[in-house]
Design an enzyme around this catalytic site. Structure first.
Site, PDB file in Angstrom:
ATOM      1  N   GLY A   1       0.800  -1.226   0.000  1.00 37.32           N
ATOM      2  CA  GLY A   1       0.000   0.000   0.000  1.00 37.32           C
ATOM      3  C   GLY A   1       0.831   1.273   0.000  1.00 37.32           C
TER       4      GLY A   1
ATOM      5  N   ARG B   1       0.753  -5.836  -4.732  1.00 31.70           N
ATOM      6  CA  ARG B   1       0.770  -6.646  -3.511  1.00 31.70           C
ATOM      7  C   ARG B   1       1.249  -8.084  -3.757  1.00 31.70           C
ATOM      8  NH1 ARG B   1      -1.343  -4.141   0.854  1.00 31.70           N
ATOM      9  NH2 ARG B   1      -2.585  -2.269   0.448  1.00 31.70           N
TER      10      ARG B   1
ATOM     11  N   ASP C   1       6.053  -7.552   5.531  1.00 32.41           N
ATOM     12  CA  ASP C   1       6.081  -8.680   4.597  1.00 32.41           C
ATOM     13  C   ASP C   1       7.083  -8.455   3.469  1.00 32.41           C
ATOM     14  OD1 ASP C   1       4.316 -10.312   5.825  1.00 32.41           O
ATOM     15  OD2 ASP C   1       2.644  -9.953   4.451  1.00 32.41           O
TER      16      ASP C   1
ATOM     17  N   LYS D   1       8.529   1.121   4.998  1.00 29.26           N
ATOM     18  CA  LYS D   1       7.376   1.880   4.525  1.00 29.26           C
ATOM     19  C   LYS D   1       6.093   1.346   5.110  1.00 29.26           C
ATOM     20  CE  LYS D   1       4.702   0.200   2.261  1.00 29.26           C
ATOM     21  NZ  LYS D   1       3.776  -0.651   1.512  1.00 29.26           N
ATOM     22  N   THR D   2       5.287   2.138   5.715  1.00 29.93           N
ATOM     23  CA  THR D   2       3.874   1.854   5.999  1.00 29.93           C
ATOM     24  C   THR D   2       3.286   2.979   6.837  1.00 29.93           C
ATOM     25  OG1 THR D   2       2.278   0.482   7.169  1.00 29.93           O
ATOM     26  CG2 THR D   2       4.528   0.317   7.932  1.00 29.93           C
TER      27      THR D   2
ATOM     28  N   ASP E   1       0.906   2.593   8.649  1.00 27.36           N
ATOM     29  CA  ASP E   1       0.407   1.987   9.884  1.00 27.36           C
ATOM     30  C   ASP E   1       1.378   2.124  11.047  1.00 27.36           C
ATOM     31  OD1 ASP E   1      -1.691   1.277   8.320  1.00 27.36           O
ATOM     32  OD2 ASP E   1      -1.263  -0.864   8.284  1.00 27.36           O
TER      33      ASP E   1
END
Lengths: 563, 563
Positions: B101, B165, B196, B222-223, B225
């Site tokens: 994402g 993804r 992941d 990267k994220t 979240d």
């Protein structure tokens, strides 16, 4: 750290909200943001009356409804070249009220009134009525002082004195208002509100004048929806900020759509009565598809036609390899579709008198066209129409999530086309509603300055004895110094509507004009935007540096077209 | 006007997105935003290895899974004091891929790699794999040049080369990856992704090393979240921007809540696995109620207990005269509630084998606790659980709109208390989901600089022959010049999970630590925020002036606590 305490100093009344509030660094910096004034307000000025005014429609009826105010001229502030001096011995008692939904900048209107009184009418008192017009009727108010107002300067929201949706309508309510303004010995009242509230302001002005009361009333044009405007009132405040907040979000989901390549974002935007917000956001961001309620109504489009329009573009884009996009939908879309209105009217009738049997026999009571439409609707929407009713038993149109309904209908249509070999793409709809987050943002520099000028002008108009005018600031695409300032006769904005056999005065909502420059510009671009990806990401509102003083597109185009 | 065309000059490959894009004024200004580098990257530096590393858990299993990489030291860049000079004859061929994402700043990581190669390894070539790891497997790439990259500098989104993804998992897929890196003669590959993707990066690095291939692999964290972090990787990029975008919106609805005095805004925030975003936004805005999934799980709370917690505060506020508020809910809330997981497992079992009869006889197959829970759920949620299933027939937990579910349950509980005379307020819930609009915003100055340093460091690590490391930039609360730069052994972040009887390496998601400084700070404040209104409105992200360089709160608190 990014927060700091804001003292509320010697405020005399308790603030409903921000006593000892903790502010972010940006909020704090906005407190100190200097507010420029139009040059006419910085020097000495005189008020020059224009010619007698008429009405937007049915002048004879308006004249009957407003015998004391009808025909009065609009006023312009004209510089005298002299050094400004406060008018000796002219201290005023003024009340101010916020009416209806929030719009960024309301606090600056109040700051503008306050600063005018401080600077030009020393010794004046400003009262803020709490919780909207109900505060007038119940005489709930707070005295607004330098310390009280300070934490709200250039801040979003209406929480300085809060707002409300009550109206002063019945003779009893008018009497309550009279008692309040008499008790407080008010020279003037400023009503900050939308079309309804300004109509109400004019009725109050007429009533006070009829009873030879000294209280004068001035309105200020407020609504993020942008549907309160006229030649003299080029825009309502809050529209600029709200559209920029929505456009920031739209630009972000556009970038998201292009990055993932797999979502169609269906974005419903606030604004039930008119589609100005949607049009403005389209001009700012260049979405693939934009629905404008006024056009849907003018073309008498059906829901099927709207669905087909969207589906056709999705299919064309799939052929080009684009299985993503962004679609803007005005909140009030289905109110613009005649057949939906007809269906809802029939449903209300049936639900009031009949049993909705599970076998669907009740559907025979629908007219054929309505039955077709009902069957065309996604099941979730059918259920919503049948189950969710308001206390009067009526279908709750406002609760329908139009963006989800359209996703569902487009999905069905795409599957049909797929089975016919006409579509081979993949479709994933993602729904959004951008509404509440735009009503209370920190006002843009434009809205901050515009509101301050509106409030300052309202003070000047009251000071010079005017009533029944709406504060009017013009030439808004020029630098602030060159803005024009005056007041427009509220009766000149009015027409009548027949309700329950009686004429009611109304300021007609300004709808998107299909012949207007903003729509024409949009219509000339949309086919290109549909197929090519011309997305623009306006980014977050900036208070400093590039982009910080942009004016909205519709205003630029409208004023440009008039010039 | 606020837009301008951005030429894409002599780009060699077609850009998926921004060929001749039209940019807003803010976007354009961001193109020219100068990116500071940590001082160690501005001068000559050498790479200093640390001690041998271990693993986050089960080091023996990790050693078996990564025989060529396990135990390798982390690396630090240390200034040599000499004038930097490019290493003669050391031109590199590097590939880069965006995985998973979007997160604001990804384009700047690529810019950082590119600029490193331009400045320190002249003659190098940078390839961008298109559409994520699938681009590696299918050898779909574009050569990234000065002109190609320019329009993406400091811009949001992943559309420069897009993301995907897919995972490189099977032996066949590893073979495809080998073929691609061989065909392009790659010296190195940078994988920009989450937990992941970085696990995948390490497996690739191990595989290439095992086959004595020259291609080295470096990861970047990267994220949005915020759940990929460790001692050496203080935060993942994008978290700062996304949280500030959400906090802007939350601040706006807070002001709205206080102004109208009649809405409870239930705001669901993106972030399924961990509640970092919700915690950060709470620290930035001070909502009345914040649910943190990790706490709900640790306390083994039931849905009824969560509902009661909210309802209790709403009742207390009503007694104080506040019938409004703001409630933050992490997207993954119900994944943290054990009884909900149990119910869903049972439902999946029943739905797979039995008929759901209308009379509800099927419910007898639920365990007693699950049946109680099912009956406790609002009807709309019950229907959703039974009707909306994924292609495997499983209940679609992700589709449940938790914020609407909670509104409905709170409504029911409030009505119960009203009938018992324990509540006399009025309640109107308004639901929001803030997600997609935060993933692709224009990166904050922090994320812009952080990403650029991550990319620049990745270039330096590859250049010095490193593989299997994640680019690590630290000391992030200090000015950029003082940031530390290095690479952390990916195996050191790993543990194993047993899946289908086999050990799989995983970088464990970093959850909100209930003993960590950010949660402790929040927990010490929330009772006050619940009852008093301590709302903070961070306002829109600023690129200039006050607030433009703020770092996020959790980072400040975590790093402060470590110091």
């Amino acid at each position: 750290m990014a927060s700091s305490a804001v003292a509320n100093g010697g405020a005399k009344g308790p603030s409903p909200g921000r006593v000892a509030a903790v502010y972010s660094e940006v909020q704090t910096s906005r407190l100190k943001h200097p507010l420029p004034l139009p040059s006419v307000l910085r020097g000495a000025f005189k008020i020059v009356d224009g010619p007698p005014s008429s009405a937007a429609g049915n002048p004879d009826e308006i004249a009957k409804l407003f015998p004391n105010l009808y025909g009065q001229p609009s006023a312009s502030l004209v510089p005298t070249g002299a050094v400004p001096s406060e008018i000796a011995g002219s201290a005023l008692k003024i009340g101010v009220v916020l009416s209806g939904g929030q719009a960024p900048g309301g606090h600056n209107v109040i700051s503008g009134i306050f600063d005018y009184l401080q600077e030009m009418a020393k010794g004046s008192v400003l009262y803020g009525f709490k919780g909207g017009p109900a505060g007038i009727m119940r005489c709930k108010y707070v005295e607004l002082t330098t310390d009280f107002i300070y934490p709200y300067r250039n801040q979003g929201g209406f929480d300085m004195i809060c707002s409300g949706r009550d109206k002063i309508e019945t003779p009893e309510q008018f009497k309550q208002a009279e008692e309040t303004v008499s008790k407080l010995d008010l020279d003037g009242l400023v009503v900050i509100g939308g079309d309804d509230s300004n109509t109400n302001a004019c009725l109050l002005a007429e009533n006070f004048r009829a009873k030879s009361m000294k209280t004068r009333v001035i309105g200020c044009p407020k609504t993020i929806d942008g549907d309160l405007k006229s030649k003299e009132v080029p825009t309502s405040f809050g529209f600029d900020t709200a559209c920029k907040i929505y456009s920031e979000m739209i630009g972000n989901v556009m970038t998201d759509a292009r990055s993932t390549g797999k979502y169609y974002h269906f974005v419903r935007l606030m604004g039930r009565a008119a589609s100005h917000i949607t049009l403005e956001c389209a001009l700012q961001t260049h979405p693939n598809i934009t629905l404008i309620g006024e056009e849907v109504a003018a073309k008498k489009q059906t829901l099927k036609e709207v669905t087909d329009y969207i589906t056709d573009i999705i299919c064309k884009r799939a052929e080009l390899g684009y299985n993503y996009g962004v679609i803007l939908i005005p909140e009030g879309l289905i109110d613009f579709i005649p057949e939906v209105q007809q269906l809802i009217a029939e449903l209300n009738e049936i639900l009031a008198h009949d049993v909705v049997d599970e076998e669907g026999v009740w559907k025979k009571k629908l007219r054929e066209q309505s039955r077709f439409l009902f069957e065309f609707l996604p099941q979730a929407i059918q259920e919503q129409l049948l189950l969710e009713r308001d206390p009067h038993g009526n279908v709750q149109v406002a609760k329908i999530e139009t963006e989800k309904m359209l996703i569902s209908m487009v999905e069905t249509e795409l599957e049909k086309r797929r089975s016919e070999g006409k579509y081979a793409g993949h479709f994933r709809g993602q729904s959004h509603f951008f509404g509440y987050e735009g009503r209370c943002g920190l006002p843009t520099n434009f809205d901050a300055s515009y509101c301050y000028a509106l409030g300052y002008a309202a003070g000047a108009l009251l000071h010079s004895g005017k009533t029944g005018l709406i504060s009017s600031v013009g030439n808004l695409c020029a630098p602030v110094e060159e803005w024009t300032v005056g007041g427009t006769a509220l009766t000149a904005l009015m027409d009548v509507e027949r309700r329950h056999g009686k004429f009611k005065p109304v300021i007609k909502k300004a709808m998107v004009e299909l012949e207007g420059a903003p729509f024409i510009k949009f219509a000339s671009m949309r086919d290109e935007w549909a197929i090519k990806n011309r997305y623009i990401s306006p980014g977050p509102i900036q208070f400093h540096g590039p982009g910080a003083n942009d004016v909205n597109h519709t205003l630029l185009l409208e004023l440009g077209a008039q010039a």
